[in-house]
Design a protein around this motif. Structure first.
Motif, PDB file in Angstrom:
ATOM      1  N   HIS A 227       6.582 -12.772   4.231  1.00 56.05           N
ATOM      2  CA  HIS A 227       6.527 -13.776   5.297  1.00 56.05           C
ATOM      3  C   HIS A 227       5.466 -13.504   6.353  1.00 56.05           C
ATOM      4  CE1 HIS A 227       9.988 -16.010   3.833  1.00 56.05           C
ATOM      5  NE2 HIS A 227      10.500 -14.835   3.523  1.00 56.05           N
ATOM      6  N   VAL A 228       5.196 -12.237   6.614  1.00 57.36           N
ATOM      7  CA  VAL A 228       4.206 -11.931   7.654  1.00 57.36           C
ATOM      8  C   VAL A 228       2.818 -11.788   7.036  1.00 57.36           C
ATOM      9  CG1 VAL A 228       3.537 -10.315   9.489  1.00 57.36           C
ATOM     10  CG2 VAL A 228       5.963 -10.812   9.071  1.00 57.36           C
ATOM     11  N   PHE A 229       2.765 -11.174   5.848  1.00 58.88           N
ATOM     12  CA  PHE A 229       1.454 -10.891   5.233  1.00 58.88           C
ATOM     13  C   PHE A 229       1.172 -11.746   4.001  1.00 58.88           C
ATOM     14  CE2 PHE A 229       2.634  -7.151   7.695  1.00 58.88           C
ATOM     15  CZ  PHE A 229       1.486  -6.986   8.467  1.00 58.88           C
ATOM     16  N   ARG A 230       1.979 -12.772   3.775  1.00 59.90           N
ATOM     17  CA  ARG A 230       1.766 -13.714   2.662  1.00 59.90           C
ATOM     18  C   ARG A 230       1.550 -12.996   1.334  1.00 59.90           C
ATOM     19  NH1 ARG A 230       2.962 -16.003   6.532  1.00 59.90           N
ATOM     20  NH2 ARG A 230       1.811 -17.308   7.972  1.00 59.90           N
ATOM     21  N   GLY A 231       2.281 -11.883   1.160  1.00 59.21           N
ATOM     22  CA  GLY A 231       2.202 -11.145  -0.106  1.00 59.21           C
ATOM     23  C   GLY A 231       0.997 -10.232  -0.234  1.00 59.21           C
ATOM     24  N   ASP A 232       0.206 -10.131   0.818  1.00 50.58           N
ATOM     25  CA  ASP A 232      -1.028  -9.335   0.750  1.00 50.58           C
ATOM     26  C   ASP A 232      -0.728  -7.881   1.179  1.00 50.58           C
ATOM     27  OD1 ASP A 232      -3.496  -8.162   0.992  1.00 50.58           O
ATOM     28  OD2 ASP A 232      -4.390  -9.780   2.173  1.00 50.58           O
ATOM     29  N   ILE A 233      -0.478  -7.020   0.189  1.00 56.15           N
ATOM     30  CA  ILE A 233      -0.079  -5.644   0.484  1.00 56.15           C
ATOM     31  C   ILE A 233      -1.201  -4.880   1.199  1.00 56.15           C
ATOM     32  CG2 ILE A 233      -0.756  -4.714  -1.790  1.00 56.15           C
ATOM     33  CD1 ILE A 233       2.322  -3.597   0.260  1.00 56.15           C
ATOM     34  N   ARG A 234      -2.445  -5.220   0.876  1.00 57.35           N
ATOM     35  CA  ARG A 234      -3.546  -4.508   1.529  1.00 57.35           C
ATOM     36  C   ARG A 234      -3.605  -4.840   3.016  1.00 57.35           C
ATOM     37  NH1 ARG A 234      -8.525  -4.357  -2.778  1.00 57.35           N
ATOM     38  NH2 ARG A 234      -9.649  -3.705  -0.914  1.00 57.35           N
ATOM     39  N   ALA A 235      -3.277  -6.062   3.357  1.00 61.44           N
ATOM     40  CA  ALA A 235      -3.240  -6.437   4.778  1.00 61.44           C
ATOM     41  C   ALA A 235      -2.086  -5.705   5.475  1.00 61.44           C
ATOM     42  CB  ALA A 235      -3.071  -7.944   4.918  1.00 61.44           C
TER      43      ALA A 235
ATOM     44  N   GLY B  27       6.498   2.625  -6.618  1.00 60.03           N
ATOM     45  CA  GLY B  27       5.100   2.250  -6.873  1.00 60.03           C
ATOM     46  C   GLY B  27       4.950   0.758  -7.113  1.00 60.03           C
ATOM     47  N   ASN B  28       5.945  -0.018  -6.746  1.00 58.13           N
ATOM     48  CA  ASN B  28       5.923  -1.458  -7.017  1.00 58.13           C
ATOM     49  C   ASN B  28       4.899  -2.221  -6.183  1.00 58.13           C
ATOM     50  OD1 ASN B  28       7.861  -1.375  -8.922  1.00 58.13           O
ATOM     51  ND2 ASN B  28       9.549  -1.995  -7.585  1.00 58.13           N
ATOM     52  N   TYR B  29       4.529  -1.674  -5.039  1.00 57.46           N
ATOM     53  CA  TYR B  29       3.731  -2.469  -4.097  1.00 57.46           C
ATOM     54  C   TYR B  29       2.293  -2.011  -3.972  1.00 57.46           C
ATOM     55  CZ  TYR B  29       8.552  -3.534  -3.167  1.00 57.46           C
ATOM     56  OH  TYR B  29       9.871  -3.874  -3.348  1.00 57.46           O
ATOM     57  N   PHE B  30       2.064  -0.698  -4.104  1.00 53.56           N
ATOM     58  CA  PHE B  30       0.693  -0.186  -4.097  1.00 53.56           C
ATOM     59  C   PHE B  30       0.671   1.193  -4.734  1.00 53.56           C
ATOM     60  CE2 PHE B  30       2.518   1.244  -0.058  1.00 53.56           C
ATOM     61  CZ  PHE B  30       2.102   2.565   0.032  1.00 53.56           C
ATOM     62  N   CYS B  31      -0.537   1.678  -4.997  1.00 47.73           N
ATOM     63  CA  CYS B  31      -0.699   2.995  -5.598  1.00 47.73           C
ATOM     64  C   CYS B  31      -1.511   3.866  -4.643  1.00 47.73           C
ATOM     65  CB  CYS B  31      -1.400   2.842  -6.944  1.00 47.73           C
ATOM     66  SG  CYS B  31      -1.832   4.435  -7.638  1.00 47.73           S
ATOM     67  N   GLU B  32      -0.960   5.043  -4.347  1.00 47.92           N
ATOM     68  CA  GLU B  32      -1.660   5.942  -3.417  1.00 47.92           C
ATOM     69  C   GLU B  32      -3.021   6.381  -3.930  1.00 47.92           C
ATOM     70  OE1 GLU B  32      -0.187   9.263  -1.036  1.00 47.92           O
ATOM     71  OE2 GLU B  32       1.815   8.615  -1.611  1.00 47.92           O
ATOM     72  N   GLY B  33      -3.211   6.294  -5.235  1.00 43.77           N
ATOM     73  CA  GLY B  33      -4.496   6.709  -5.820  1.00 43.77           C
ATOM     74  C   GLY B  33      -5.571   5.636  -5.708  1.00 43.77           C
ATOM     75  N   ASP B  34      -5.205   4.424  -5.283  1.00 43.16           N
ATOM     76  CA  ASP B  34      -6.204   3.346  -5.198  1.00 43.16           C
ATOM     77  C   ASP B  34      -7.248   3.653  -4.129  1.00 43.16           C
ATOM     78  OD1 ASP B  34      -4.937   1.924  -7.146  1.00 43.16           O
ATOM     79  OD2 ASP B  34      -3.943   0.500  -5.791  1.00 43.16           O
ATOM     80  N   ASP B  35      -8.485   3.303  -4.458  1.00 43.72           N
ATOM     81  CA  ASP B  35      -9.588   3.594  -3.524  1.00 43.72           C
ATOM     82  C   ASP B  35      -9.366   2.971  -2.151  1.00 43.72           C
ATOM     83  OD1 ASP B  35     -10.889   5.123  -5.319  1.00 43.72           O
ATOM     84  OD2 ASP B  35     -12.265   3.549  -5.994  1.00 43.72           O
ATOM     85  N   TRP B  36      -8.886   1.720  -2.114  1.00 44.24           N
ATOM     86  CA  TRP B  36      -8.715   1.053  -0.816  1.00 44.24           C
ATOM     87  C   TRP B  36      -7.687   1.785   0.047  1.00 44.24           C
ATOM     88  CZ3 TRP B  36      -3.968  -0.690   0.829  1.00 44.24           C
ATOM     89  CH2 TRP B  36      -2.979  -0.874  -0.145  1.00 44.24           C
ATOM     90  N   TYR B  37      -6.634   2.327  -0.618  1.00 42.47           N
ATOM     91  CA  TYR B  37      -5.594   3.043   0.125  1.00 42.47           C
ATOM     92  C   TYR B  37      -6.172   4.337   0.703  1.00 42.47           C
ATOM     93  CZ  TYR B  37      -1.175   5.272   1.334  1.00 42.47           C
ATOM     94  OH  TYR B  37      -0.158   5.895   2.030  1.00 42.47           O
ATOM     95  N   LYS B  38      -6.891   5.064  -0.162  1.00 47.35           N
ATOM     96  CA  LYS B  38      -7.487   6.326   0.294  1.00 47.35           C
ATOM     97  C   LYS B  38      -8.454   6.077   1.446  1.00 47.35           C
ATOM     98  CE  LYS B  38      -7.270   9.113  -3.878  1.00 47.35           C
ATOM     99  NZ  LYS B  38      -8.027   9.535  -5.059  1.00 47.35           N
TER     100      LYS B  38
END
Ligand SMILES: [Zn+2]
Ligand SMILES: [Zn+2]
Length: 294
Positions: A134-142, A176-187
């Motif tokens: 509802h707040v991020f419209r499904g955008d986990i990166r946001a 790990g359903n929403y993001f992966c700690e190994g992803d470049d954007w997360y790092k």
């Protein structure tokens, strides 16, 4: 080597146990110091924070315990203050009057930029999912990016002494359903945040809270983040975010081994009223040291 714990919640907020029980347990554990860090009152009322009306009494109680047990342990007065832009911080009038010894700055809320409303995503996976939708419209990166980007703002605006549970955003992502700690954007989000924290002088907490409650076999922050902290010479403090007296030293031995493994052999604690670097060493850990690790 003596332990201490500066992240504790007692009966004044959502902890189970009177403050005195915490002090007695800390003495039994042989601690050098204990700090009280009840959840600071927020503009809205929540069952897990201190009540405005009890703030004074909380301060008085902690100070009295400091006097009563001064021969056995050092007792410090702090608060865990939520970072919500535009609301309370260390230098708010009500907290300045408390003469706190220290503050922990923590992010438990996400702000909806459209409405200015804020939501707590830490308390359950359901609330996490609701906010993501509802707040991020499904955008986990946001969502995750917003969390990490708020930390340098907190450090600049509120100047906490300690940053609480740095990567608690992973708490509701254990599957790990929403993001992966190994992803470049997360790092990248983590690294950008650490770069700013390193300049601030803030202490990053190494917290056993997730392990203590059996929900993960991992510290806050994760090992790879602790390694990055070490490379940037960011000071750390070992805490457990104790909500019961027994949790005061929860998983500390294991945590020290892990901190030693990434090159931390000291932690920053309050000692005789000032921040000092003190030893943090598991038995035998120093034998493999290169001398570059302090
Ligand atoms: Zn917290
Ligand atoms: Zn806490």
């Amino acid at each position: 080597m003596s332990y201490s714990n500066f992240h504790t919640h007692c009966s004044y907020c959502d902890g189970l146990g009177q403050p005195e029980e915490y002090v007695r347990q800390a003495i039994q554990y042989g601690f050098a110091a204990i700090g009280f860090s009840s959840h600071a009152p927020l503009p809205d009322s929540y069952c897990w924070t201190l009540k405005d009306a009890e703030l004074k009494e909380y301060c008085h109680t902690v100070r009295s315990l400091g006097v009563k047990y001064s021969k056995a342990i050092q007792v410090y007065l702090g608060l865990e203050i939520d970072y919500i832009p535009g609301t309370v911080g260390k230098n708010s009038d009500e907290f300045r009057a408390c003469n706190l010894d220290y503050t922990i700055g923590s992010v438990h809320f996400a702000v909806d930029d459209q409405t200015g409303r804020y939501f707590n995503w830490v308390e359950s996976e359901d609330s996490y999912i609701w906010i993501l939708k509802h707040v991020f419209r499904g955008d986990i990166r946001a969502f995750v990016g917003g969390y990490y980007k708020s930390m340098p703002n907190m450090v600049r605006e509120k100047k906490p002494d300690i940053i609480g549970h740095f990567d608690i955003i992973k708490k509701n992502n254990l599957s790990g359903n929403y993001f992966c700690e190994g992803d470049d954007w997360y790092k990248q989000e983590v690294r950008d945040t650490l770069k700013e924290i390193a300049l601030s002088g803030c202490i990053v907490e190494a917290s056993t809270a997730g392990m203590a409650r059996g929900c993960m076999n991992d510290l806050y922050p994760s090992m790879w983040i602790l390694r990055e902290c070490r490379e940037r010479n960011i000071p750390i403090i070992l805490n457990s975010d104790a909500h019961t007296p027994k949790e005061l030293n929860a998983n500390f031995e294991l945590a020290v081994k892990r901190l030693n493994a990434v090159g931390y052999f000291e932690q920053s604690v309050l000692s005789d009223g000032t921040w000092k670097q003190v030893e943090l060493t598991a038995a035998g850990a120093k034998s493999g040291q290169t001398g570059q690790n302090h």
